[in-house]
Design an enzyme around this catalytic site. Structure first.
Site, PDB file in Angstrom:
ATOM      1  N   GLY A 120       0.777  -1.241   0.000  1.00  9.62           N
ATOM      2  CA  GLY A 120       0.000   0.000   0.000  1.00  9.62           C
ATOM      3  C   GLY A 120       0.808   1.290   0.000  1.00  9.62           C
ATOM      4  O   GLY A 120       0.264   2.349   0.295  1.00  9.62           O
ATOM      5  N   ASP A 146       2.194   2.846  -2.576  1.00 13.88           N
ATOM      6  CA  ASP A 146       2.206   3.569  -3.845  1.00 13.88           C
ATOM      7  C   ASP A 146       1.986   5.065  -3.618  1.00 13.88           C
ATOM      8  O   ASP A 146       1.057   5.459  -2.924  1.00 13.88           O
ATOM      9  CB  ASP A 146       1.111   3.030  -4.769  1.00 13.88           C
ATOM     10  N   SER A 168      -2.667   1.367  -6.020  1.00 19.10           N
ATOM     11  CA  SER A 168      -3.009   0.020  -5.570  1.00 19.10           C
ATOM     12  C   SER A 168      -4.372  -0.049  -4.869  1.00 19.10           C
ATOM     13  O   SER A 168      -4.891  -1.129  -4.654  1.00 19.10           O
ATOM     14  CB  SER A 168      -1.918  -0.502  -4.628  1.00 19.10           C
ATOM     15  N   GLY A 226       6.035  -7.196  -2.448  1.00 24.52           N
ATOM     16  CA  GLY A 226       5.369  -7.456  -3.734  1.00 24.52           C
ATOM     17  C   GLY A 226       5.491  -6.283  -4.684  1.00 24.52           C
ATOM     18  O   GLY A 226       6.022  -6.406  -5.787  1.00 24.52           O
ATOM     19  N   TYR A 228      12.062   8.063 -10.878  1.00 25.30           N
ATOM     20  CA  TYR A 228      12.075   6.704 -10.321  1.00 25.30           C
ATOM     21  C   TYR A 228      10.651   6.165 -10.312  1.00 25.30           C
ATOM     22  O   TYR A 228       9.777   6.755  -9.681  1.00 25.30           O
ATOM     23  CB  TYR A 228      12.658   6.751  -8.909  1.00 25.30           C
ATOM     24  N   TYR A 286       8.584   5.938  -7.338  1.00 27.60           N
ATOM     25  CA  TYR A 286       8.036   7.198  -6.833  1.00 27.60           C
ATOM     26  C   TYR A 286       7.034   7.708  -7.866  1.00 27.60           C
ATOM     27  O   TYR A 286       7.212   8.767  -8.457  1.00 27.60           O
ATOM     28  CB  TYR A 286       9.142   8.233  -6.605  1.00 27.60           C
TER      29      TYR A 286
HETATM   30  C1  LIG Z   1       7.189   5.944   3.324  1.00 30.67           C
HETATM   31  C2  LIG Z   1       7.761   5.350   2.070  1.00 30.67           C
HETATM   32  C3  LIG Z   1       9.095   4.982   2.037  1.00 30.67           C
HETATM   33  C4  LIG Z   1       9.654   4.435   0.877  1.00 30.67           C
HETATM   34  N1  LIG Z   1      10.970   4.066   0.880  1.00 30.67           N
HETATM   35  C5  LIG Z   1      11.502   3.489  -0.229  1.00 30.67           C
HETATM   36  C6  LIG Z   1      12.856   3.018  -0.241  1.00 30.67           C
HETATM   37  O1  LIG Z   1      13.571   3.120   0.741  1.00 30.67           O
HETATM   38  N2  LIG Z   1      13.326   2.467  -1.377  1.00 30.67           N
HETATM   39  C7  LIG Z   1      12.562   2.336  -2.491  1.00 30.67           C
HETATM   40  O2  LIG Z   1      13.049   1.804  -3.493  1.00 30.67           O
HETATM   41  N3  LIG Z   1      11.283   2.755  -2.506  1.00 30.67           N
HETATM   42  C8  LIG Z   1      10.734   3.319  -1.402  1.00 30.67           C
HETATM   43  N4  LIG Z   1       9.422   3.715  -1.428  1.00 30.67           N
HETATM   44  C9  LIG Z   1       8.636   3.526  -2.650  1.00 30.67           C
HETATM   45  C10 LIG Z   1       8.135   2.080  -2.757  1.00 30.67           C
HETATM   46  O3  LIG Z   1       9.167   1.240  -3.219  1.00 30.67           O
HETATM   47  C11 LIG Z   1       6.949   1.974  -3.721  1.00 30.67           C
HETATM   48  O4  LIG Z   1       5.903   2.782  -3.260  1.00 30.67           O
HETATM   49  C12 LIG Z   1       6.495   0.529  -3.883  1.00 30.67           C
HETATM   50  O5  LIG Z   1       5.688   0.435  -5.028  1.00 30.67           O
HETATM   51  C13 LIG Z   1       5.736   0.051  -2.673  1.00 30.67           C
HETATM   52  O6  LIG Z   1       5.337  -1.282  -2.775  1.00 30.67           O
HETATM   53  P1  LIG Z   1       4.040  -1.734  -1.942  1.00 30.67           P
HETATM   54  O7  LIG Z   1       3.801  -3.169  -2.200  1.00 30.67           O
HETATM   55  O8  LIG Z   1       4.167  -1.289  -0.540  1.00 30.67           O
HETATM   56  O9  LIG Z   1       2.935  -0.807  -2.601  1.00 30.67           O
HETATM   57  P2  LIG Z   1       1.498  -1.040  -3.270  1.00 30.67           P
HETATM   58  O10 LIG Z   1       0.849   0.294  -3.135  1.00 30.67           O
HETATM   59  O11 LIG Z   1       0.800  -2.207  -2.703  1.00 30.67           O
HETATM   60  O12 LIG Z   1       1.834  -1.334  -4.780  1.00 30.67           O
HETATM   61  C14 LIG Z   1       2.582  -0.460  -5.601  1.00 30.67           C
HETATM   62  C15 LIG Z   1       2.265  -0.738  -7.075  1.00 30.67           C
HETATM   63  O13 LIG Z   1       2.553  -2.104  -7.393  1.00 30.67           O
HETATM   64  C16 LIG Z   1       1.350  -2.804  -7.724  1.00 30.67           C
HETATM   65  N5  LIG Z   1       1.388  -4.071  -7.016  1.00 30.67           N
HETATM   66  C17 LIG Z   1       1.292  -4.269  -5.674  1.00 30.67           C
HETATM   67  N6  LIG Z   1       1.401  -5.560  -5.389  1.00 30.67           N
HETATM   68  C18 LIG Z   1       1.555  -6.205  -6.565  1.00 30.67           C
HETATM   69  C19 LIG Z   1       1.723  -7.562  -6.913  1.00 30.67           C
HETATM   70  N7  LIG Z   1       1.746  -8.502  -5.973  1.00 30.67           N
HETATM   71  N8  LIG Z   1       1.860  -7.887  -8.220  1.00 30.67           N
HETATM   72  C20 LIG Z   1       1.832  -6.929  -9.166  1.00 30.67           C
HETATM   73  N9  LIG Z   1       1.673  -5.618  -8.908  1.00 30.67           N
HETATM   74  C21 LIG Z   1       1.549  -5.266  -7.600  1.00 30.67           C
HETATM   75  C22 LIG Z   1       0.217  -1.921  -7.248  1.00 30.67           C
HETATM   76  O14 LIG Z   1      -0.970  -2.174  -7.956  1.00 30.67           O
HETATM   77  C23 LIG Z   1       0.785  -0.553  -7.437  1.00 30.67           C
HETATM   78  O15 LIG Z   1       0.703  -0.196  -8.795  1.00 30.67           O
HETATM   79  C24 LIG Z   1       8.847   4.271  -0.281  1.00 30.67           C
HETATM   80  C25 LIG Z   1       7.491   4.627  -0.230  1.00 30.67           C
HETATM   81  C26 LIG Z   1       6.960   5.177   0.927  1.00 30.67           C
HETATM   82  C27 LIG Z   1       5.507   5.582   0.945  1.00 30.67           C
END
Ligand SMILES: Cc1cc2nc3c(=O)[nH]c(=O)nc-3n(C[C@H](O)[C@H](O)[C@H](O)COP(=O)(O)OP(=O)(O)OC[C@H]3O[C@@H](n4cnc5c(N)ncnc54)[C@H](O)[C@@H]3O)c2cc1C
Ligand SMILES: *[C@@H]1O[C@H](CO)[C@@H](O)[C@H](O)[C@H]1NC(C)=O
Ligand SMILES: *[C@@H]1O[C@H](CO)[C@@H](O)[C@H](O)[C@H]1NC(C)=O
Ligand SMILES: *[C@@H]1O[C@H](CO)[C@@H](O)[C@H](O)[C@H]1NC(C)=O
Ligand SMILES: *[C@@H]1O[C@H](CO)[C@@H](O)[C@H](O)[C@H]1NC(C)=O
Length: 531
Positions: free
Chosen positions: A108, A110, A115, A179, A470, A473
């Protein structure tokens, strides 16, 4: 001119009942289809409908950007929470059959809520993978299978439970979902030594558009290339990644050294820009830049905090710093020697003495309304330009910039090894963030305008054809798909995230998902023209 309320009410009721009737049948049809197409029975608790009193708390649970929970943002018809991998497979089969749009959520985080919210596709169903979070670490094989819903903090914890000398080079924030995170690259404090999380993936299990579960051998090398950095939710549903563990020493060293403008921050930061990418590969020093209060009433200043991980002990670190970055004035008292897993807590911002078990809770440390953008820098930004930048920061309530060093292993991996292209030649990446705590339209507009202004200003100091960004982001200001975006339209943002790799991503997308089932505001388009 005004309609009387007695005229409006019946109309409203008709509209409302029509609405709830369709929304109910979407869920009923979907449930029926799942029942008929599932290898494992589906518990009733796997569904959370809008009428369920837990709906908002389930939707909110891992949604990191409050901007996408505001009342006017479209909400999912209902949330489906797979308990077995086969449930995710059935969800794809049924959504395709019933022509319903799906959004997938792992952690979550994104930036644009892709998502769990949707600006262009309604109605939609949220498939929340948070129950698929098992982690199997095999230290003898230097690998682990991790399911999509696990957080990176849980992954780090489970590795450290088995070995003090193994780790994984992914994100700094412990609540990221593995993921989604790896789909965009995944950088962290070991990137200069080992590259990105996506550079360290050995295998994966996905559900493709036909509802087949495929591993690396079955999906083939093109698709396996695309899912490691081509961005989330364009190619299939990641069920699990097989990651490669990396070596970490038993003792690592961390430090945070703040410098305010009054302490000569500008000159030191200018120096950091010249050395950060050339330092010893074991050393990662990022700069966290914020506006802080001073002891003078009402006066604010800019603080640049040098926040670092060194894969070695303090004595060696002090030698390295003395040789390559003495301007920071690092002293022995600034250095904390610790284990790798405790360095993870330190860098993530947990209070000292927090036990590593906190990582198993998988919770984020904060939530707010935010907007962020990114840049890749290839030439040091002059001091005069930094001074103007400080003025702009001081105009905003809670601005944040994180400058993240490149070089080391990042410069050794080719631009096309995986879709993430920002390698050799980049000195550092900038992340710009503004965050706020009040969800009004005015507040939102004000902060969004501020960050756009900042981004415009910075265009003079970064490569612009294309400008880099990136993909993890996500920034919808860069452009959005409307229905079926063409290659040319999507290239505007596609080239910023992926440079020359965008073309290959589109080709692979056209082959594996020609009907564009896996789509969102910035999904990889299918080829529709020959630009
Ligand atoms: C507070 C914060 C700190 C962060 N720090 C870093 C960091 O240190 N390094 C870095 O590289 N990035 C960082 N990020 C960015 C982060 O890598 C991205 O937001 C990443 O997409 C998050 O993955 P998620 O599964 O938590 O997100 P989600 O919101 O669940 O998913 C992100 C995207 O991927 C899709 N998705 C999710 N799960 C799947 C799946 N299983 N299969 C296919 N698609 C899927 C979603 O639909 C959405 O498009 C940070 C973000 C935040 C908010
Ligand atoms: C409401 O949603 C929760 C969470 O998904 C689930 O456990 C519960 O069974 C649901 N209640 C009903 C009545 O469907
Ligand atoms: C969910 O988040 C929204 C936006 O912050 C908030 O208004 C609402 O009260 C939250 N609901 C729950 C149940 O947490
Ligand atoms: C990157 O390549 C250079 C030159 O070949 C080498 O000296 C250095 O050790 C490499 N860095 C990493 C982290 O592999
Ligand atoms: C997008 O285009 C593809 C290929 O032409 C087509 O099969 C698909 O139905 C279209 N999807 C939408 C949502 O228009």
């Amino acid at each position: 001119m005004a309609f009387s309320s007695t005229m409006i009410l019946p109309l409203l009721l008709v509209l409302l009942s029509a609405f709830s009737a369709t929304s109910k049948s979407v869920q009923e049809n979907f449930m029926q289809c799942l029942d008929a197409n599932s290898e494992h029975p589906i518990p009733i608790s796997a569904f959370c409908s809008q009428t369920n009193s837990s709906f908002t708390s389930v939707l909110n649970s891992t949604a990191q950007n409050l901007r996408y929970l505001m009342p006017l943002v479209p909400k999912p018809e209902f949330i489906f929470i797979p308990v077995y991998e086969s449930h995710a497979k059935s969800a794809v089969i049924c959504a395709k059959r019933l022509a319903i749009h799906l959004r997938f959520r792992s952690g979550g985080h994104d930036y644009e809520g892709l998502s769990y919210a949707s600006e262009i596709e309604t109605p939609f169903i949220l498939i929340d993978l948070n129950q698929l979070r098992s982690i199997n670490v095999d230290v003898d094989d230097n690998s682990a299978w991790v399911q999509a819903g696990a957080t990176v903090g849980e992954v780090y914890y489970r590795i450290s439970e088995k070995s003090k000398t193994h780790g994984f080079p992914a994100g700094l924030c412990s609540s990221l979902g593995i993921g989604g995170h790896i789909t965009g690259g995944a950088y962290g404090s070991m990137m200069r030594k080992y590259g990105l999380g996506a550079d360290n993936v050995l295998d994966a299990r996905i559900v493709d558009v036909n509802g087949e579960i495929l591993d690396r051998a079955a999906m083939g090398e093109d698709l396996f290339w695309a899912i490691r950095g081509g961005g989330g939710a364009s190619f299939g549903v990641i069920l699990a990644w097989k990651i490669k563990l990396v070596a970490v020493p038993e003792t690592v060293t961390v430090f945070t050294v703040p410098k305010t403008l009054e302490q000569g921050a500008t000159k030191i930061l200018y120096r950091w820009q010249q050395v950060a990418d050339k330092l010893d590969d074991d050393l990662f020093i990022r700069v966290v830049i914020q506006v802080t209060k001073t002891s003078l009433k009402g006066k604010r200043t800019v603080t640049t905090a040098y926040n670092a991980l060194y894969l070695g002990d303090a004595e060696r670190l002090l030698q390295v710093m003395d040789q390559s970055f003495p301007e920071l004035g690092l002293a022995r008292k600034d250095c904390i020697e610790t284990s790798w897993i405790k360095s993870v807590l330190y860098i993530a911002g947990f209070p000292s003495e927090t036990p590593p078990e906190v990582l198993l809770e998988g919770k984020s440390l904060f939530k707010n309304y935010f907007k962020a953008k990114s840049d890749f820098v290839q030439q040091p930004i002059p001091e005069t330009a930094l001074e103007k930048l400080w003025e702009m920061l001081l105009e905003e309530e809670s601005p944040l910039m994180i400058w993240n060093p490149y070089g080391g292993m990042m410069a050794n991996i080719s631009d096309s090894a995986i879709p993430f292209p920002h390698r050799k030649g980049n000195l550092f990446k900038i992340q710009y963030v503004t965050s706020w705590y009040e969800g009004s339209k005015d507040a939102t507009r004000k902060h969004m305008d501020w960050i756009k202004g900042l981004y415009d200003y910075m265009s003079a100091y970064v490569p612009t054809s294309p400008r880099g960004a990136y993909v993890n982001y996500r920034d919808l200001d860069l452009g959005m798909n409307h229905n079926n975006a063409s290659y040319t339209e999507a290239s505007v943002w596609g080239a910023m995230y992926f440079k020359g790799n965008f073309r290959r991503l589109v080709k692979i997308k056209s082959k594996v998902d020609p009907g564009n089932f896996f789509r969102h505001e910035q999904s990889i388009p299918v080829v529709l023209d020959r630009a």
